[in-house]
Structure formats: C-alpha cells, structure tokens
Design an enzyme around this catalytic site. Structure first.
Site, PDB file in Angstrom:
ATOM      1  N   ASP A 229      -6.572   0.516   3.346  1.00 51.86           N
ATOM      2  CA  ASP A 229      -5.594   0.646   2.261  1.00 51.86           C
ATOM      3  C   ASP A 229      -6.065   1.680   1.240  1.00 51.86           C
ATOM      4  OD1 ASP A 229      -4.041  -1.247   3.464  1.00 51.86           O
ATOM      5  OD2 ASP A 229      -4.239  -2.775   1.891  1.00 51.86           O
TER       6      ASP A 229
ATOM      7  N   ASN B 207      11.664  -2.180  -0.631  1.00 51.56           N
ATOM      8  CA  ASN B 207      11.117  -1.208   0.322  1.00 51.56           C
ATOM      9  C   ASN B 207      11.963  -1.155   1.591  1.00 51.56           C
ATOM     10  OD1 ASN B 207       9.286   0.686   1.314  1.00 51.56           O
ATOM     11  ND2 ASN B 207       8.010  -0.883   2.276  1.00 51.56           N
TER      12      ASN B 207
ATOM     13  N   THR C  85       0.838  -1.203   0.000  1.00 49.61           N
ATOM     14  CA  THR C  85       0.000   0.000   0.000  1.00 49.61           C
ATOM     15  C   THR C  85       0.873   1.254   0.000  1.00 49.61           C
ATOM     16  OG1 THR C  85      -1.671  -1.205   1.236  1.00 49.61           O
ATOM     17  CG2 THR C  85      -1.876   1.170   1.232  1.00 49.61           C
TER      18      THR C  85
ATOM     19  N   LYS D 207      -8.444  -2.822  -5.371  1.00 48.98           N
ATOM     20  CA  LYS D 207      -8.028  -4.005  -4.602  1.00 48.98           C
ATOM     21  C   LYS D 207      -9.250  -4.885  -4.505  1.00 48.98           C
ATOM     22  CE  LYS D 207      -6.004  -5.362  -0.149  1.00 48.98           C
ATOM     23  NZ  LYS D 207      -4.778  -5.156   0.636  1.00 48.98           N
TER      24      LYS D 207
ATOM     25  N   GLY E 100      -2.625  -6.462  -4.437  1.00 51.13           N
ATOM     26  CA  GLY E 100      -3.025  -7.801  -4.012  1.00 51.13           C
ATOM     27  C   GLY E 100      -3.337  -7.834  -2.528  1.00 51.13           C
ATOM     28  N   SER E 101      -3.792  -8.996  -2.077  1.00 54.44           N
ATOM     29  CA  SER E 101      -4.020  -9.221  -0.649  1.00 54.44           C
ATOM     30  C   SER E 101      -2.901 -10.158  -0.198  1.00 54.44           C
ATOM     31  CB  SER E 101      -5.373  -9.889  -0.425  1.00 54.44           C
ATOM     32  OG  SER E 101      -6.393  -9.141  -1.088  1.00 54.44           O
TER      33      SER E 101
HETATM   34  N1  LIG Z   1       9.087   2.762   3.353  1.00 56.97           N
HETATM   35  C1  LIG Z   1       8.293   2.877   4.410  1.00 56.97           C
HETATM   36  N2  LIG Z   1       8.496   3.882   5.302  1.00 56.97           N
HETATM   37  C2  LIG Z   1       7.708   4.031   6.381  1.00 56.97           C
HETATM   38  N3  LIG Z   1       6.659   3.231   6.673  1.00 56.97           N
HETATM   39  C3  LIG Z   1       6.405   2.224   5.833  1.00 56.97           C
HETATM   40  C4  LIG Z   1       7.196   1.986   4.659  1.00 56.97           C
HETATM   41  N4  LIG Z   1       6.703   0.904   4.039  1.00 56.97           N
HETATM   42  C5  LIG Z   1       5.654   0.486   4.767  1.00 56.97           C
HETATM   43  N5  LIG Z   1       5.463   1.273   5.839  1.00 56.97           N
HETATM   44  C6  LIG Z   1       4.434   1.115   6.887  1.00 56.97           C
HETATM   45  O1  LIG Z   1       4.405  -0.261   7.256  1.00 56.97           O
HETATM   46  C7  LIG Z   1       3.062  -0.716   7.438  1.00 56.97           C
HETATM   47  C8  LIG Z   1       2.775  -1.855   6.456  1.00 56.97           C
HETATM   48  O2  LIG Z   1       2.869  -1.340   5.120  1.00 56.97           O
HETATM   49  P1  LIG Z   1       1.683  -1.528   4.071  1.00 56.97           P
HETATM   50  O3  LIG Z   1       0.362  -1.281   4.693  1.00 56.97           O
HETATM   51  O4  LIG Z   1       2.031  -0.724   2.867  1.00 56.97           O
HETATM   52  O5  LIG Z   1       1.861  -3.091   3.774  1.00 56.97           O
HETATM   53  P2  LIG Z   1       0.988  -4.014   2.797  1.00 56.97           P
HETATM   54  O6  LIG Z   1       1.947  -4.931   2.113  1.00 56.97           O
HETATM   55  O7  LIG Z   1       0.127  -3.181   1.950  1.00 56.97           O
HETATM   56  O8  LIG Z   1       0.115  -4.831   3.864  1.00 56.97           O
HETATM   57  P3  LIG Z   1      -1.260  -5.661   3.594  1.00 56.97           P
HETATM   58  O9  LIG Z   1      -0.819  -7.036   3.217  1.00 56.97           O
HETATM   59  O10 LIG Z   1      -1.939  -5.605   4.926  1.00 56.97           O
HETATM   60  O11 LIG Z   1      -2.043  -4.982   2.506  1.00 56.97           O
HETATM   61  C9  LIG Z   1       2.181   0.512   7.241  1.00 56.97           C
HETATM   62  O12 LIG Z   1       1.947   1.111   8.491  1.00 56.97           O
HETATM   63  C10 LIG Z   1       3.027   1.429   6.360  1.00 56.97           C
HETATM   64  O13 LIG Z   1       2.704   2.794   6.486  1.00 56.97           O
HETATM   65 MG   LIG Z   2      -1.974  -3.115   1.825  1.00 53.94          MG
END
Ligand SMILES: Nc1ncnc2c1ncn2[C@@H]1O[C@H](COP(=O)(O)OP(=O)(O)OP(=O)(O)O)[C@@H](O)[C@H]1O
Ligand SMILES: [Mg+2]
Length: 226
Positions: free
Chosen positions: A56, A180, A17, A38, A118-119
C-alpha cells in the site's frame, strides 16, 4: 505538527489505497506537503534482502510522487494476508499503541497533511492477546476525523450506514464519504443522494474506474484535515 485524516472503508479491498493515492497526489500537485501513514499492513511482500515492504505504501508513493521511507510510513508489516491481530499471533511483533503514536508523530512532523489509511473496514482488531487494540483505539488516540471510502454500487447504503453508525457510537467524527468505482448508473446516482439522506454525511467525490485524479478542490480537501 501536520494535520491528520483517517481513511477507512466499508470493507477490505474497497479502494482505500487507490483513493488515498489520489488525495495525496492532488495535495502534492498543489504544492502541499502531504504524507502517508498506515499503522499495520498485512499481506506484505518480503524483498530479496529479507525486508517486508508494505504494498500500500509503495503504491501510494508511486502514484502520488511521495518520496519517503516505506518502513517509516507503515510501522507494522506482516507477511500473512490476515487481520493484523491474527498475523501478529502467527508471526509475532504485536502492535504497541505507543509505537504507532510516536511513528505517526514522526510523519506528522515532516508533513502538513497526513492521510492515515486503516486496515480492512472500521471493525479491525490490530492486536488480540494479553492486550486488545482495535483500529478505533488508534483513531481516538490520535484524535482523527474519518473519511469513508465505499463502493459506489449495490449494497453501499447498508455498508455506509453501519460504518457511520459504528463511528458515531464511538464518538469519532465522520468528515465525508467517497464513492469508488462510480459508473453513474441509476443505482449509483441514487446512492450518491441516499447516503447523505440516510446518514447526514456528505458524499464528497465519486471516483470512476481507473481514475487518475480526484474530482475535488484542494481547499475542500485541506478542510477535512485536523
Ligand atoms: N477506482 C478504481 N479503478 C481501478 N482500480 C481500482 C479502483 N479502486 C480500487 N482499485 C483496485 O482494486 C484493488 C483494491 O483496491 P485498494 O488496494 O485501494 O483497496 P484497499 O481498501 O486499500 O484494500 P486493503 O484493505 O487491502 O488495504 C487494487 O488493485 C486497486 O488498484
Ligand atoms: Mg489498502
């Protein structure tokens, strides 16, 4: 009809996200019509008026300046923070492929570039009852190529290689990898090179902690869609 790109991750919470929001922000700042989709979000909050809202979709909208109806961006929302198949077993409202396709088409009709998140990781059952629907069924049905978001640090070579191998096993094209939480240490700098050596897939960008923008040119980004 807009072009699409599917964002998967090497696992849940890896930053799909976060990165999606930066991609859409970059496209929108360049004047492109970019939208978000999504299929199923779990762990979603119920508002005071009883509506379940995808966190998200709300996050992506806030960061990227996207104005749209959250429920149109995410057709299936579940309260329990379970895999969608398990959340649907607990709450009802199991996913229908035809609904996902028509709702995706509605978004693709409004935008030139649709980023679909994706999920979880690439192996994610969306429905598992009398019908079995996996995430990859949606990707294939919509004919999308995939961008993989991975953590930049230790363990990523294994996770990215397994994800790429799984996608190729299902004849799904892989467009690239975004690393990331990139800190630029010795492991991360090596991962950046080794991901491509081991998989043949390019690392398109590295996103530092707290990044407010994506270090990729807009033309390169546009080329990933479709
Ligand atoms: N580069 C980054 N810098 C700071 N915070 C980050 C970074 N990447 C992710 N985060 C934080 O980490 C957490 C998890 O990230 P994110 O929600 O994007 O994961 P996701 O892969 O989309 O998870 P899900 O499988 O639940 O959809 C969130 O709180 C997000 O803000
Ligand atoms: Mg997400």
């Amino acid at each position: 009809m807009g072009k699409g790109l599917f964002l998967t991750g090497t696992g849940t919470e890896v930053g799909k996200t976060f990165v999606t929001a930066l991609i859409i922000k970059k496209l929108r700042e360049a004047g492109k019509r970019a939208g978000y989709f999504k299929a199923a979000a779990s762990g979603s909050q119920r508002t005071k008026d009883g509506v379940i809202v995808s966190a998200d979709a709300a996050y992506v909208s806030r960061v990227s300046g996207l104005h749209g109806t959250l429920s149109e961006m995410v057709p299936y929302v579940y309260e329990n923070e379970y895999s969608p198949h398990l959340a649907a077993q607990a709450e009802g409202n199991p996913l229908e492929l035809s609904v996902v396709c028509s709702r995706y088409a509605a978004i693709a009709g409004q935008y030139d570039y649709v980023t679909m998140e994706g999920s979880g990781g690439i192996v994610c059952p969306l429905r598992y009852d009398s019908q079995v629907i996996l995430l990859e069924d949606v990707i294939k049905k919509l004919g999308l190529g995939v961008l993989i978001v991975a953590d930049a640090g230790l363990g990523t070579l294994n996770a990215v290689t397994l994800t790429v191998s799984y996608l190729y096993g299902r004849e799904i094209p892989v467009k690239g990898v975004i690393l990331n939480r990139y800190k630029g240490g010795v492991i991360e700098a090596d991962n950046r090179k080794m991901v491509t050596r081991l998989t043949g897939v390019p690392v398109l960008a590295a996103v530092p902690e707290g990044a407010g923008s994506l270090d990729m040119d807009v033309a390169g980004l546009e080329g990933l869609y479709g």
